[in-house]
Design a protein around this motif. Structure first.
Motif, PDB file in Angstrom:
ATOM      1  N   GLY A   1       0.799  -1.219   0.000  1.00  0.00           N
ATOM      2  CA  GLY A   1       0.000   0.000   0.000  1.00  0.00           C
ATOM      3  C   GLY A   1       0.828   1.264   0.000  1.00  0.00           C
ATOM      4  N   GLY A   2       0.162   2.344  -0.376  1.00  0.00           N
ATOM      5  CA  GLY A   2       0.788   3.664  -0.406  1.00  0.00           C
ATOM      6  C   GLY A   2       0.048   4.560  -1.366  1.00  0.00           C
ATOM      7  N   ASP A   3       0.686   5.673  -1.696  1.00  0.00           N
ATOM      8  CA  ASP A   3       0.038   6.659  -2.568  1.00  0.00           C
ATOM      9  C   ASP A   3      -0.257   6.104  -3.950  1.00  0.00           C
ATOM     10  N   CYS A   4      -1.256   6.711  -4.589  1.00  0.00           N
ATOM     11  CA  CYS A   4      -1.449   6.449  -6.015  1.00  0.00           C
ATOM     12  C   CYS A   4      -0.226   6.989  -6.735  1.00  0.00           C
ATOM     13  N   ALA A   5       0.135   8.233  -6.398  1.00  0.00           N
ATOM     14  CA  ALA A   5       1.306   8.866  -6.997  1.00  0.00           C
ATOM     15  C   ALA A   5       2.048   9.642  -5.923  1.00  0.00           C
ATOM     16  N   GLU A   6       3.302   9.328  -5.708  1.00  0.00           N
ATOM     17  CA  GLU A   6       4.129  10.184  -4.853  1.00  0.00           C
ATOM     18  C   GLU A   6       4.399  11.480  -5.626  1.00  0.00           C
ATOM     19  N   THR A   7       4.649  12.548  -4.881  1.00  0.00           N
ATOM     20  CA  THR A   7       4.949  13.812  -5.567  1.00  0.00           C
ATOM     21  C   THR A   7       6.183  14.468  -4.940  1.00  0.00           C
ATOM     22  N   PHE A   8       6.733  15.412  -5.683  1.00  0.00           N
ATOM     23  CA  PHE A   8       7.911  16.132  -5.173  1.00  0.00           C
ATOM     24  C   PHE A   8       7.500  17.090  -4.045  1.00  0.00           C
ATOM     25  N   ASP A   9       6.261  17.595  -4.098  1.00  0.00           N
ATOM     26  CA  ASP A   9       5.808  18.536  -3.071  1.00  0.00           C
ATOM     27  C   ASP A   9       5.471  17.852  -1.756  1.00  0.00           C
ATOM     28  N   ALA A  10       4.683  16.770  -1.835  1.00  0.00           N
ATOM     29  CA  ALA A  10       4.263  16.086  -0.600  1.00  0.00           C
ATOM     30  C   ALA A  10       5.384  15.155  -0.162  1.00  0.00           C
ATOM     31  N   PHE A  11       6.482  15.748   0.231  1.00  0.00           N
ATOM     32  CA  PHE A  11       7.676  14.967   0.571  1.00  0.00           C
ATOM     33  C   PHE A  11       8.241  15.521   1.857  1.00  0.00           C
ATOM     34  N   SER A  12       8.047  14.793   2.946  1.00  0.00           N
ATOM     35  CA  SER A  12       8.616  15.219   4.218  1.00  0.00           C
ATOM     36  C   SER A  12       8.790  13.989   5.085  1.00  0.00           C
ATOM     37  N   ALA A  13       9.645  14.111   6.063  1.00  0.00           N
ATOM     38  CA  ALA A  13       9.879  12.996   6.982  1.00  0.00           C
ATOM     39  C   ALA A  13       8.571  12.589   7.650  1.00  0.00           C
ATOM     40  N   ASP A  14       7.748  13.569   8.019  1.00  0.00           N
ATOM     41  CA  ASP A  14       6.487  13.261   8.699  1.00  0.00           C
ATOM     42  C   ASP A  14       5.557  12.447   7.817  1.00  0.00           C
ATOM     43  N   GLN A  15       5.481  12.832   6.540  1.00  0.00           N
ATOM     44  CA  GLN A  15       4.574  12.093   5.654  1.00  0.00           C
ATOM     45  C   GLN A  15       5.037  10.657   5.446  1.00  0.00           C
ATOM     46  N   ILE A  16       6.340  10.473   5.317  1.00  0.00           N
ATOM     47  CA  ILE A  16       6.865   9.111   5.138  1.00  0.00           C
ATOM     48  C   ILE A  16       6.607   8.306   6.412  1.00  0.00           C
ATOM     49  N   ARG A  17       6.861   8.938   7.562  1.00  0.00           N
ATOM     50  CA  ARG A  17       6.640   8.252   8.840  1.00  0.00           C
ATOM     51  C   ARG A  17       5.162   7.855   8.986  1.00  0.00           C
ATOM     52  N   ASP A  18       4.253   8.766   8.650  1.00  0.00           N
ATOM     53  CA  ASP A  18       2.831   8.476   8.827  1.00  0.00           C
ATOM     54  C   ASP A  18       2.341   7.365   7.897  1.00  0.00           C
ATOM     55  N   LYS A  19       2.888   7.321   6.694  1.00  0.00           N
ATOM     56  CA  LYS A  19       2.526   6.248   5.769  1.00  0.00           C
ATOM     57  C   LYS A  19       3.043   4.908   6.304  1.00  0.00           C
ATOM     58  N   PHE A  20       4.260   4.937   6.790  1.00  0.00           N
ATOM     59  CA  PHE A  20       4.855   3.718   7.350  1.00  0.00           C
ATOM     60  C   PHE A  20       4.070   3.266   8.575  1.00  0.00           C
ATOM     61  N   LYS A  21       3.683   4.246   9.406  1.00  0.00           N
ATOM     62  CA  LYS A  21       2.913   3.942  10.611  1.00  0.00           C
ATOM     63  C   LYS A  21       1.614   3.226  10.275  1.00  0.00           C
ATOM     64  N   VAL A  22       0.909   3.728   9.271  1.00  0.00           N
ATOM     65  CA  VAL A  22      -0.385   3.119   8.983  1.00  0.00           C
ATOM     66  C   VAL A  22      -0.201   1.704   8.444  1.00  0.00           C
ATOM     67  N   LEU A  23       0.867   1.480   7.684  1.00  0.00           N
ATOM     68  CA  LEU A  23       1.156   0.109   7.229  1.00  0.00           C
ATOM     69  C   LEU A  23       1.479  -0.793   8.421  1.00  0.00           C
ATOM     70  N   LEU A  24       2.265  -0.263   9.347  1.00  0.00           N
ATOM     71  CA  LEU A  24       2.615  -1.049  10.540  1.00  0.00           C
ATOM     72  C   LEU A  24       1.366  -1.358  11.360  1.00  0.00           C
ATOM     73  N   GLN A  25       0.489  -0.362  11.506  1.00  0.00           N
ATOM     74  CA  GLN A  25      -0.748  -0.576  12.270  1.00  0.00           C
ATOM     75  C   GLN A  25      -1.626  -1.632  11.607  1.00  0.00           C
ATOM     76  N   MET A  26      -1.768  -1.530  10.292  1.00  0.00           N
ATOM     77  CA  MET A  26      -2.578  -2.521   9.573  1.00  0.00           C
ATOM     78  C   MET A  26      -1.967  -3.903   9.735  1.00  0.00           C
ATOM     79  N   ALA A  27      -0.639  -3.951   9.673  1.00  0.00           N
ATOM     80  CA  ALA A  27       0.048  -5.243   9.789  1.00  0.00           C
ATOM     81  C   ALA A  27      -0.174  -5.839  11.179  1.00  0.00           C
ATOM     82  N   VAL A  28      -0.165  -4.996  12.212  1.00  0.00           N
ATOM     83  CA  VAL A  28      -0.406  -5.488  13.566  1.00  0.00           C
ATOM     84  C   VAL A  28      -1.813  -6.077  13.669  1.00  0.00           C
TER      85      VAL A  28
END
Ligand code: PEP
Ligand code: CO
Length: 451
Positions: A71-98
């Motif tokens: 899972g993840g974005d339909c399209a990553e972009t150059f603008d929506a690029f920050s440590a927080d956004q990557i962390r939050d995407k990873f978090k939701v994958l980890l939560q779903m996996a749990v």
């Protein structure tokens, strides 16, 4: 269909002799080769050994011994690029996996649509607004979403930028996966603030408390909780292998085995629009040893399945090929079983994964492109039903999601309405489930996997 009937011998560049659909019309051939040479000179993003490890995990998925969560974005972009956004995407994958691991008592193989998902196939080469026609947006790897002439002109330097952004993203993901963030003892901390107060958040918290208790029990019983299994995860990357020049530039020969790997991501998939068995995309991916995905929509036939298997997995290796079905909620119960039955009888070793997103997109009255949470759920249910009926393995799910509190898909426990879509509609392409909707999906899937 291919321009030739003689089979083309595979090299990293042999795809160019075939019909490559969905490629941008690059305005300047010299600028294109310059950019590709620049990428060729860069180090690989992933290593062959990691791709082999993922293939092994996917072989377990094909036997029903693990579940694939992609899972993840339909399209990553150059603008929506920050440590927080990557962390939050990873978090939701980890939560779903749990939720899935705990609910279904199955290991979950986590694969992000991340660190390279920048190129989009489009139904039309051009877009017209108020009588003005421009090239279609093909993802930040190619041009800009802004609707003005200069911005829509394909620029190959964007692929160089994609490489570097993928590299930074992957660097952070590796740190999150290995550096303590993914520690099972921090399972409660992954609950995003806005999810924490919701029914899904509370359900998740309850699981978190049980996991804490189970870990406490293990520690008391003398199990060493400092072992890597408790505080590290494997995080894999994937994207649609659409821009074949870029994929070729990152294809390297593995010094250990002599095999070619596309080192732009661990897993690559072929989209619904480029899965012609005689086309350039299937040909290119037939020659690299990464695990490969291929989308299958409602028009796919058993013959096409055989042709794709013959090209992409002639040795019938479990874990090599994942079919990602995206039929739409309305078609899945009728359309999927014949493909499953056929593949079972043919003895194809496959991972079957459900993309409940791309067959369920529509334009709401408000004008926003959206999906109904209930349709997404209905397709997942239909997918599990079809596998139960045919005695095949429902191996995984492939979803467009984000860790942010966006309003892009309607429905879910918080019942996002058409009128709410404008509140936080941020995707550059297709609508994504937000963290809360993703978690809800995981809870419902865990129940299906249990039964
Ligand atoms: C996608 O996964 O973003 C996509 C374009 O899907 P499909 O090829 O299934 O339409
Ligand atoms: Co999409």
């Amino acid at each position: 269909m291919s321009s030739t009937t003689t089979p083309v011998a595979w090299t990293p560049s042999s795809w160019a002799e075939l019909d490559a659909k969905q490629q941008p019309t690059w305005p300047d051939a010299d600028a294109l080769s310059l950019a590709l040479r620049e990428i060729e000179a860069q180090p690989p993003l992933v290593f062959a050994g990691e791709a082999r490890e993922l293939s092994k995990q996917l072989a377990r998925v094909s036997r029903g011994e693990a579940f694939l969560l992609q899972g993840g974005d339909c399209a990553e972009t150059f603008d929506a690029f920050s440590a927080d956004q990557i962390r939050d995407k990873f978090k939701v994958l980890l939560q779903m996996a749990v939720v899935l691991t705990y609910g279904a008592q199955l290991p979950v193989v986590k694969v992000g649509r991340i660190a390279g998902q920048f190129a989009k196939p489009r139904s039309s080469d051009t877009e017209t607004r108020d009588g003005q026609t421009m090239p279609s947006y093909r993802g930040d790897a190619v041009n800009s979403l802004a609707f003005d002439g200069g911005a829509r002109m394909p620029d190959p330097q964007r692929m160089v930028k994609m490489y570097h952004q993928s590299s930074s993203t992957l660097n952070l993901l590796r740190a999150f996966a290995r550096g303590g963030f993914a520690d099972l003892r921090r399972v409660q901390e992954w609950n995003q603030e806005f999810v924490g107060d919701s029914p899904q958040g509370k359900r998740y918290e309850a699981i978190g408390e049980e996991i804490d208790r189970a870990l406490g029990f293990l520690a008391a019983a003398g199990v060493d909780l400092s072992a890597p299994t408790f505080h590290q995860v494997d995080a894999y990357t994937s994207h649609e292998a659409l821009l074949l020049g870029y994929e070729q530039a990152l294809t390297r020969r593995d010094s250990l085995t002599g095999d070619f790997y596309d080192c732009s991501a661990h897993m690559l998939w072929i989209g619904e629009r480029t899965r012609d068995p005689d086309g350039a995309h299937v040909h290119f991916l037939s020659g690299v040893k990464n695990p490969i995905g291929c989308k299958l929509g409602p028009t796919a036939t058993p013959d096409e399945v055989d042709e794709l298997v013959a090209r992409l997995n002639p040795d019938n290796i479990p874990g090599r090929l994942t079919f990602i079905t995206r039929f739409g909620a309305e078609n899945v119960s009728e359309g999927l079983p014949p493909l499953l039955a056929h593949s079972r009888e043919a003895g194809h070793n496959l991972v079957w994964s459900c993309d409940p997103c791309h067959g369920n997109t529509f334009t709401a009255e408000s004008g926003y492109k959206t999906r109904r949470y209930d349709d997404v759920m209905a397709e997942v249910r239909g997918f599990f039903g079809a596998h139960a009926q045919e005695g095949t393995v429902p191996g995984g799910v492939h979803v467009e999601l984000t860790g942010e509190d966006v309003t892009e898909c309607v429905g879910g426990a918080r019942d996002i309405l058409d009128a709410d879509l404008g509140d936080r509609y941020e995707t550059a392409c297709d609508p994504r489930l937000n963290a809360e909707q993703s978690l809800e999906l995981a809870f419902e899937m865990a129940e299906m996997l249990r039964s």
